[in-house]
Enzyme design. Sequence first.
Site, mmCIF file in Angstrom:
data_model
loop_
_atom_site.group_PDB
_atom_site.id
_atom_site.type_symbol
_atom_site.label_atom_id
_atom_site.label_comp_id
_atom_site.label_asym_id
_atom_site.label_seq_id
_atom_site.Cartn_x
_atom_site.Cartn_y
_atom_site.Cartn_z
ATOM 1 N N ASP A 102 -37.197 -12.422 -7.039
ATOM 2 C CA ASP A 102 -38.478 -11.706 -6.954
ATOM 3 C C ASP A 102 -39.293 -12.150 -5.750
ATOM 4 O O ASP A 102 -39.865 -11.329 -5.044
ATOM 5 C CB ASP A 102 -39.293 -11.877 -8.251
ATOM 6 C CG ASP A 102 -39.532 -13.344 -8.642
ATOM 7 O OD1 ASP A 102 -38.916 -14.246 -8.040
ATOM 8 O OD2 ASP A 102 -40.330 -13.585 -9.554
ATOM 9 N N ASP A 105 -41.244 -18.327 -2.013
ATOM 10 C CA ASP A 105 -42.501 -19.040 -1.753
ATOM 11 C C ASP A 105 -42.186 -20.280 -0.913
ATOM 12 O O ASP A 105 -42.053 -20.181 0.306
ATOM 13 C CB ASP A 105 -43.171 -19.368 -3.091
ATOM 14 C CG ASP A 105 -44.522 -20.036 -2.933
ATOM 15 O OD1 ASP A 105 -45.043 -20.054 -1.815
ATOM 16 O OD2 ASP A 105 -45.052 -20.563 -3.931
ATOM 17 N N LYS A 133 -43.410 -14.669 1.054
ATOM 18 C CA LYS A 133 -44.738 -15.150 1.442
ATOM 19 C C LYS A 133 -44.709 -15.683 2.857
ATOM 20 O O LYS A 133 -43.873 -16.521 3.190
ATOM 21 C CB LYS A 133 -45.229 -16.239 0.475
ATOM 22 C CG LYS A 133 -45.660 -15.680 -0.857
ATOM 23 C CD LYS A 133 -46.403 -16.719 -1.680
ATOM 24 C CE LYS A 133 -46.706 -16.167 -3.053
ATOM 25 N NZ LYS A 133 -47.316 -17.183 -3.949
ATOM 26 N N PHE A 154 -51.428 -15.786 -4.840
ATOM 27 C CA PHE A 154 -50.669 -15.701 -6.082
ATOM 28 C C PHE A 154 -50.603 -14.255 -6.550
ATOM 29 O O PHE A 154 -51.625 -13.587 -6.654
ATOM 30 C CB PHE A 154 -51.272 -16.592 -7.168
ATOM 31 C CG PHE A 154 -50.256 -16.913 -8.232
ATOM 32 C CD1 PHE A 154 -49.416 -18.005 -8.104
ATOM 33 C CD2 PHE A 154 -50.104 -16.071 -9.323
ATOM 34 C CE1 PHE A 154 -48.442 -18.266 -9.055
ATOM 35 C CE2 PHE A 154 -49.129 -16.331 -10.287
ATOM 36 C CZ PHE A 154 -48.304 -17.426 -10.146
ATOM 37 N N ASP A 161 -44.757 -13.365 -12.958
ATOM 38 C CA ASP A 161 -45.733 -13.672 -14.012
ATOM 39 C C ASP A 161 -46.864 -14.557 -13.523
ATOM 40 O O ASP A 161 -46.751 -15.259 -12.518
ATOM 41 C CB ASP A 161 -45.038 -14.411 -15.156
ATOM 42 C CG ASP A 161 -44.670 -15.843 -14.763
ATOM 43 O OD1 ASP A 161 -43.912 -16.006 -13.788
ATOM 44 O OD2 ASP A 161 -45.160 -16.789 -15.409
HETATM 45 P P1 IMP Z 1 -40.301 -21.304 -4.549
HETATM 46 O O1 IMP Z 1 -39.252 -22.154 -5.189
HETATM 47 O O2 IMP Z 1 -41.527 -22.072 -4.164
HETATM 48 O O3 IMP Z 1 -39.796 -20.448 -3.406
HETATM 49 O O4 IMP Z 1 -40.856 -20.346 -5.661
HETATM 50 C C1 IMP Z 1 -40.112 -19.343 -6.131
HETATM 51 C C2 IMP Z 1 -40.422 -19.028 -7.565
HETATM 52 O O5 IMP Z 1 -41.752 -19.372 -7.958
HETATM 53 C C3 IMP Z 1 -40.313 -17.544 -7.662
HETATM 54 O O6 IMP Z 1 -39.058 -17.251 -8.213
HETATM 55 C C4 IMP Z 1 -41.411 -17.146 -8.576
HETATM 56 O O7 IMP Z 1 -40.885 -16.995 -9.875
HETATM 57 C C5 IMP Z 1 -42.385 -18.292 -8.572
HETATM 58 N N1 IMP Z 1 -43.570 -17.919 -7.788
HETATM 59 C C6 IMP Z 1 -43.900 -18.341 -6.545
HETATM 60 N N2 IMP Z 1 -45.033 -17.763 -6.124
HETATM 61 C C7 IMP Z 1 -45.415 -16.943 -7.129
HETATM 62 C C8 IMP Z 1 -46.512 -16.029 -7.286
HETATM 63 O O8 IMP Z 1 -47.369 -15.818 -6.414
HETATM 64 N N3 IMP Z 1 -46.557 -15.352 -8.462
HETATM 65 C C9 IMP Z 1 -45.630 -15.501 -9.446
HETATM 66 N N4 IMP Z 1 -44.592 -16.336 -9.343
HETATM 67 C C10 IMP Z 1 -44.487 -17.048 -8.183
HETATM 68 MG MG MG Z 2 -38.719 -16.707 -10.216
#
Ligand code: IMP
Ligand code: MG
Length: 176
Positions: A102, A105, A133, A154, A161
Amino acid sequence: MLKEINGRELNILISSSEISKRVGELGKQITEDYAGKNLLIIGILKGGFIFVADLIRSIELKTEIDFIRVSSYKNEMNPGEVELVTDLGIPIINRDVLLVEDLLDTGATLEFIRDHILSKKPASFKICTLLNKKKPRESRINADYVGFEIDDKFVVGYGTDFAEQGRNLPDIYVVE
Ligand code: IMP
Ligand code: MG
């Protein structure tokens, strides 16, 4: 439709019609890029479940699907620590694998899953994320297919979610 979650206001960022147009474009691109191949699509639970369901129906190829479930703990103690909750159910050796997420980040989640999948020796490996992002990242993760570049705020809806709420929203919102 829901306009707030836990007292936080939701403001629309991407409408369901924009999402569906873009998902169709991604499906067309993937169909061209993998022409003649039997693609193995891996959806990441829970956040990717709606995106992967729509995306797979816009891909005109032989496809198989499997899911992987991870959880990440984001706090000051363990920034970006990722744990495997449910592993893949089918062998991926020598398969053309497209991982579908999805939201990208920090990249910690995708980095963890990429390493896990690459250790199983697929024939090829690419990443498709609906949202990316715009921010500097420590991890060297880049998606091969990106739906939308978004600001570092966010967001919730269309599978993503906020405190486990809002996954059913058809549009994507910024949580203010
Ligand atoms: P990362 O590991 O920091 O890249 O984060 C990835 C996971 O964190 C994604 O699969 C999302 O499920 C969750 N996530 C990161 N940012 C958001 C956001 O803004 N809204 C909802 N879920 C997020
Ligand atoms: Mg996720």
